[in-house]
Motif scaffolding. Sequence first.
Motif, PDB file in Angstrom:
ATOM      1  N   ILE A  42       0.983  -1.286   0.125  1.00 36.37           N
ATOM      2  CA  ILE A  42      -0.160   0.106  -0.317  1.00 36.37           C
ATOM      3  C   ILE A  42       1.033   1.620  -0.156  1.00 36.37           C
ATOM      4  CG2 ILE A  42      -1.619   1.845   1.291  1.00 36.37           C
ATOM      5  CD1 ILE A  42      -2.694  -1.219   1.973  1.00 36.37           C
ATOM      6  N   LYS A  43       1.602   1.230   0.742  1.00 40.35           N
ATOM      7  CA  LYS A  43       2.707   2.549   1.336  1.00 40.35           C
ATOM      8  C   LYS A  43       3.603   2.938  -0.547  1.00 40.35           C
ATOM      9  CE  LYS A  43       2.522   2.972   6.188  1.00 40.35           C
ATOM     10  NZ  LYS A  43       4.077   2.796   7.210  1.00 40.35           N
ATOM     11  N   ILE A  44       3.564   1.695  -0.573  1.00 37.89           N
ATOM     12  CA  ILE A  44       4.863   1.814  -1.707  1.00 37.89           C
ATOM     13  C   ILE A  44       4.478   2.639  -3.098  1.00 37.89           C
ATOM     14  CG2 ILE A  44       4.426  -0.402  -2.903  1.00 37.89           C
ATOM     15  CD1 ILE A  44       7.609  -0.207  -3.563  1.00 37.89           C
ATOM     16  N   GLN A  45       2.790   2.970  -2.957  1.00 40.78           N
ATOM     17  CA  GLN A  45       2.352   3.436  -4.239  1.00 40.78           C
ATOM     18  C   GLN A  45       1.978   4.970  -3.846  1.00 40.78           C
ATOM     19  OE1 GLN A  45      -1.584   1.162  -6.128  1.00 40.78           O
ATOM     20  NE2 GLN A  45      -0.724  -0.604  -4.665  1.00 40.78           N
ATOM     21  N   TYR A  46       2.207   5.327  -2.901  1.00 38.35           N
ATOM     22  CA  TYR A  46       2.078   6.698  -2.532  1.00 38.35           C
ATOM     23  C   TYR A  46       3.203   7.110  -1.962  1.00 38.35           C
ATOM     24  CZ  TYR A  46       0.539   5.803   2.117  1.00 38.35           C
ATOM     25  OH  TYR A  46      -0.054   5.200   3.502  1.00 38.35           O
ATOM     26  N   GLU A  47       3.928   7.255  -0.730  1.00 34.70           N
ATOM     27  CA  GLU A  47       4.788   6.946  -0.297  1.00 34.70           C
ATOM     28  C   GLU A  47       6.121   7.688  -1.411  1.00 34.70           C
ATOM     29  OE1 GLU A  47       6.271   6.650   3.619  1.00 34.70           O
ATOM     30  OE2 GLU A  47       3.923   6.757   4.231  1.00 34.70           O
ATOM     31  N   ASP A  78       1.480   1.211 -13.439  1.00 35.35           N
ATOM     32  CA  ASP A  78       2.451   1.975 -13.430  1.00 35.35           C
ATOM     33  C   ASP A  78       2.769   2.326 -12.255  1.00 35.35           C
ATOM     34  OD1 ASP A  78      -0.052   3.289 -12.603  1.00 35.35           O
ATOM     35  OD2 ASP A  78       0.783   5.855 -13.040  1.00 35.35           O
ATOM     36  N   ARG A  79       2.176   2.112 -11.403  1.00 37.58           N
ATOM     37  CA  ARG A  79       2.533   1.372 -10.063  1.00 37.58           C
ATOM     38  C   ARG A  79       3.337   0.715  -9.796  1.00 37.58           C
ATOM     39  NH1 ARG A  79      -2.251   4.843  -7.064  1.00 37.58           N
ATOM     40  NH2 ARG A  79      -1.931   6.106  -7.900  1.00 37.58           N
ATOM     41  N   LYS A 103      14.889  -2.199  -5.884  1.00 40.05           N
ATOM     42  CA  LYS A 103      13.513  -2.641  -6.852  1.00 40.05           C
ATOM     43  C   LYS A 103      12.057  -2.419  -6.808  1.00 40.05           C
ATOM     44  CE  LYS A 103      16.334  -6.196  -5.925  1.00 40.05           C
ATOM     45  NZ  LYS A 103      17.422  -7.293  -6.796  1.00 40.05           N
ATOM     46  N   SER A 104      11.231  -2.872  -8.189  1.00 35.58           N
ATOM     47  CA  SER A 104       9.977  -2.186  -7.899  1.00 35.58           C
ATOM     48  C   SER A 104       9.348  -3.414  -6.797  1.00 35.58           C
ATOM     49  CB  SER A 104      10.360  -2.326  -9.510  1.00 35.58           C
ATOM     50  OG  SER A 104       9.744  -3.696  -9.226  1.00 35.58           O
ATOM     51  N   MET A 105       8.318  -2.277  -7.502  1.00 38.49           N
ATOM     52  CA  MET A 105       7.399  -2.693  -6.443  1.00 38.49           C
ATOM     53  C   MET A 105       6.680  -3.702  -6.820  1.00 38.49           C
ATOM     54  SD  MET A 105       2.948  -1.394  -6.323  1.00 38.49           S
ATOM     55  CE  MET A 105       1.892  -2.431  -5.295  1.00 38.49           C
ATOM     56  N   GLU A 106       7.072  -4.619  -8.489  1.00 34.22           N
ATOM     57  CA  GLU A 106       6.685  -5.712  -9.270  1.00 34.22           C
ATOM     58  C   GLU A 106       7.453  -6.972  -8.360  1.00 34.22           C
ATOM     59  OE1 GLU A 106       5.681  -7.425 -13.888  1.00 34.22           O
ATOM     60  OE2 GLU A 106       6.769  -6.112 -12.924  1.00 34.22           O
ATOM     61  N   TRP A 107       9.099  -5.923  -8.382  1.00 31.83           N
ATOM     62  CA  TRP A 107      10.438  -8.253  -7.492  1.00 31.83           C
ATOM     63  C   TRP A 107       9.578  -7.490  -6.242  1.00 31.83           C
ATOM     64  CZ3 TRP A 107      12.431  -7.105  -3.543  1.00 31.83           C
ATOM     65  CH2 TRP A 107      13.254  -8.621  -3.686  1.00 31.83           C
ATOM     66  N   LEU A 108       9.089  -6.840  -5.344  1.00 27.89           N
ATOM     67  CA  LEU A 108       8.819  -7.081  -4.282  1.00 27.89           C
ATOM     68  C   LEU A 108       7.131  -7.946  -4.164  1.00 27.89           C
ATOM     69  CD1 LEU A 108       9.150  -6.016  -1.447  1.00 27.89           C
ATOM     70  CD2 LEU A 108       7.410  -4.439  -1.223  1.00 27.89           C
ATOM     71  N   ILE A 109       6.038  -8.036  -4.672  1.00 30.10           N
ATOM     72  CA  ILE A 109       5.438  -8.962  -5.349  1.00 30.10           C
ATOM     73  C   ILE A 109       5.511  -9.781  -5.362  1.00 30.10           C
ATOM     74  CG2 ILE A 109       3.431  -9.452  -6.162  1.00 30.10           C
ATOM     75  CD1 ILE A 109       2.763  -5.868  -6.398  1.00 30.10           C
TER      76      ILE A 109
END
Length: 151
Positions: A57-62, A111-112, A125-131
């Motif tokens: 959640i936070k990586i999308q807006y922080e 795009d996030r 790392k990207s959010m995609e990598w983290l997921i």
Amino acid sequence: MQNVIDGINHWIGFISEEFNRMTEKELNHRPMPHKWSKKEILGHLCDSALNNMNRFIKIQYEVQPYVIQPYNQDQWVLVQNYQERPLDEIVNLFCTLNKQIIHIITNTPNDRLSNLCDIGNNQLKSMEWLIKDYLEHMEHHINNQILIKKE
């Protein structure tokens, strides 16, 4: 991301069935005094879900890169005393948390997924990598610890 969603969905169904087949002895056995039992490993996966849900959640807006805050995994398991909790509570928690993670992933704009996070030592790392790493972590514990039969 569909592969990750499918993978998490698979484990939600599998864990429920697999844990209900295990005996109390299998569930509570610690291979060594300082190692977790299968129940505690499932509890750890719940803790991982909680911490990663927060991150997803936070990586999308922080502000980027979002700095990943580590947590003391052993203390989380110890303080929550998963070993003494009823199994159905832990299984239900695992399933509910992971359904929510699927909901978050499904509703994340494409795009996030490229938003950056610092996972420590200035490794970006990207959010995609983290997921994807979240699912790999889950599968590591399930395949290498939960599904291993005690001899």
